[in-house]
Scaffold this motif. Structure first.
Motif, short mmCIF file in Angstrom:
data_model
loop_
_atom_site.label_atom_id
_atom_site.label_comp_id
_atom_site.label_asym_id
_atom_site.label_seq_id
_atom_site.Cartn_x
_atom_site.Cartn_y
_atom_site.Cartn_z
N GLU A 155 1.17 -0.95 -0.05
CA GLU A 155 -0.08 -0.15 -0.12
C GLU A 155 0.63 1.23 -0.20
O GLU A 155 1.77 1.31 0.23
CB GLU A 155 -0.85 0.18 1.09
CG GLU A 155 -1.95 -1.15 1.00
CD GLU A 155 -3.28 -1.12 2.38
OE1 GLU A 155 -3.05 -0.28 3.08
OE2 GLU A 155 -3.77 -1.67 1.94
N THR A 176 0.96 4.97 0.65
CA THR A 176 -0.28 6.21 1.28
C THR A 176 0.39 7.72 0.55
O THR A 176 1.39 7.80 0.92
CB THR A 176 -0.35 6.10 2.87
OG1 THR A 176 -0.99 5.20 3.20
CG2 THR A 176 -1.08 7.47 3.55
N ALA A 221 -0.59 11.79 1.44
CA ALA A 221 -1.37 12.83 2.14
C ALA A 221 -0.68 13.91 1.18
O ALA A 221 -0.14 14.57 1.05
CB ALA A 221 -0.45 13.05 3.72
N GLN A 236 -6.21 15.80 2.50
CA GLN A 236 -6.45 13.98 2.37
C GLN A 236 -5.22 13.81 2.84
O GLN A 236 -4.11 13.98 1.57
CB GLN A 236 -6.86 14.34 1.39
CG GLN A 236 -8.28 15.80 1.50
CD GLN A 236 -9.46 15.60 0.42
OE1 GLN A 236 -9.17 14.80 -0.24
NE2 GLN A 236 -10.34 16.20 0.86
N THR A 237 -5.47 12.56 3.04
CA THR A 237 -4.58 10.80 2.47
C THR A 237 -6.03 10.33 1.45
O THR A 237 -7.10 9.36 1.60
CB THR A 237 -4.58 10.07 3.81
OG1 THR A 237 -5.49 9.82 4.24
CG2 THR A 237 -3.59 11.45 4.86
N LYS A 238 -4.84 9.23 0.73
CA LYS A 238 -5.37 8.33 -0.16
C LYS A 238 -4.52 8.10 -0.28
O LYS A 238 -3.20 7.55 -0.21
CB LYS A 238 -5.43 9.12 -1.96
CG LYS A 238 -6.34 8.24 -2.75
CD LYS A 238 -7.49 8.27 -2.50
CE LYS A 238 -8.11 7.13 -3.61
NZ LYS A 238 -9.36 6.92 -3.55
N VAL A 239 -4.88 5.66 -0.23
CA VAL A 239 -4.68 4.38 0.17
C VAL A 239 -4.51 4.17 -0.81
O VAL A 239 -5.30 4.03 -1.69
CB VAL A 239 -4.91 4.02 1.26
CG1 VAL A 239 -3.97 2.67 1.32
CG2 VAL A 239 -4.72 4.65 2.50
N TYR A 240 -3.79 3.51 -2.03
CA TYR A 240 -3.51 2.64 -3.24
C TYR A 240 -2.89 1.17 -2.97
O TYR A 240 -1.59 1.52 -1.82
CB TYR A 240 -2.65 3.64 -4.65
CG TYR A 240 -3.10 5.17 -4.86
CD1 TYR A 240 -4.21 4.80 -5.44
CD2 TYR A 240 -2.78 6.49 -4.17
CE1 TYR A 240 -5.13 6.26 -5.48
CE2 TYR A 240 -3.55 7.47 -4.46
CZ TYR A 240 -4.09 7.07 -5.08
OH TYR A 240 -5.03 8.34 -6.04
N THR A 241 -3.78 0.14 -3.55
CA THR A 241 -3.11 -0.74 -3.38
C THR A 241 -2.30 -1.14 -4.96
O THR A 241 -2.68 -0.62 -5.74
CB THR A 241 -3.98 -2.03 -2.82
OG1 THR A 241 -4.63 -1.35 -1.14
CG2 THR A 241 -3.22 -3.06 -3.06
#
Length: 186
Positions: A160, A162, A164, A176-181
């Motif tokens: 993952e 992350t 920000a 905001q934060t976004k998590v990408y797999t």
């Protein structure tokens, strides 16, 4: 003569005799390139004299076809000379090993008889199938296999990321934060 088949060319006639013509036709049965030719009486069905069909390695008998490639019923009565050819399907057994189980699916003429499994493993991406030599085989190449084959699911670890970021400026700033797999590397 009197219900008995005789060779009219070599039959000695000593009394008034009635001959009933019996027509025979040449029937060619072609199996794996080898021809068996028989002279068969008119009205006899093709099945009465058909040779045994023995498929070759990775073959399965499908049907008989005539000279035009049309399927023919062996209960058809013979009314003329004919050549019929045994048609075979090419069949391979492909064994898929995944999730602590094994599933064999038949590959018939390049088409699987049922859906190829797509295994899942928590924390991993499914990358494809590996054969016994370790060669990775993509899903697109599965239909081109040319022998019975064992395949094992191949997964790679996912990770993952992350990110920000800030949206806006001044009093309207929003974080905001976004998590990408993502798939990992091999």
């Amino acid at each position: 003569v009197d219900g008995v088949e005789v060779d009219a060319d070599n039959y000695e006639i000593t009394t008034a005799t009635v001959f009933n013509a019996v027509f025979k036709y040449k029937v060619n049965y072609v199996i794996n390139g080898e021809t068996t030719s028989l002279m068969i009486k008119q009205g006899t069905t093709l099945s009465e004299n058909a040779p045994e069909v023995t498929p070759g390695v990775n073959q399965e008998f499908d049907c008989w076809v005539d000279e035009n490639g049309q399927a023919i019923d062996l209960e058809t009565q013979i009314t003329e000379p004919i050549t019929i050819t045994a048609e075979f399907n090419t069949v391979y057994n492909i064994t898929f090993n995944y999730d602590d189980k094994s599933e064999t699916i038949r590959l018939v003429n390049g088409e699987f008889e049922s859906d190829v499994p797509t295994p899942t493993k928590t924390g991993y991406f499914f990358k494809g199938w590996k054969d016994d030599s370790g060669t990775l085989i993509s899903k697109l190449d599965l239909n081109s296999l040319t022998e019975d084959t064992n395949l094992t699911a191949y997964h790679i670890k996912q990770f993952e990321i992350t990110i920000a970021y800030r949206i806006g400026t001044g009093s309207y700033t929003n974080y905001q934060t976004k998590v990408y797999t993502m798939p990992g590397t091999e």
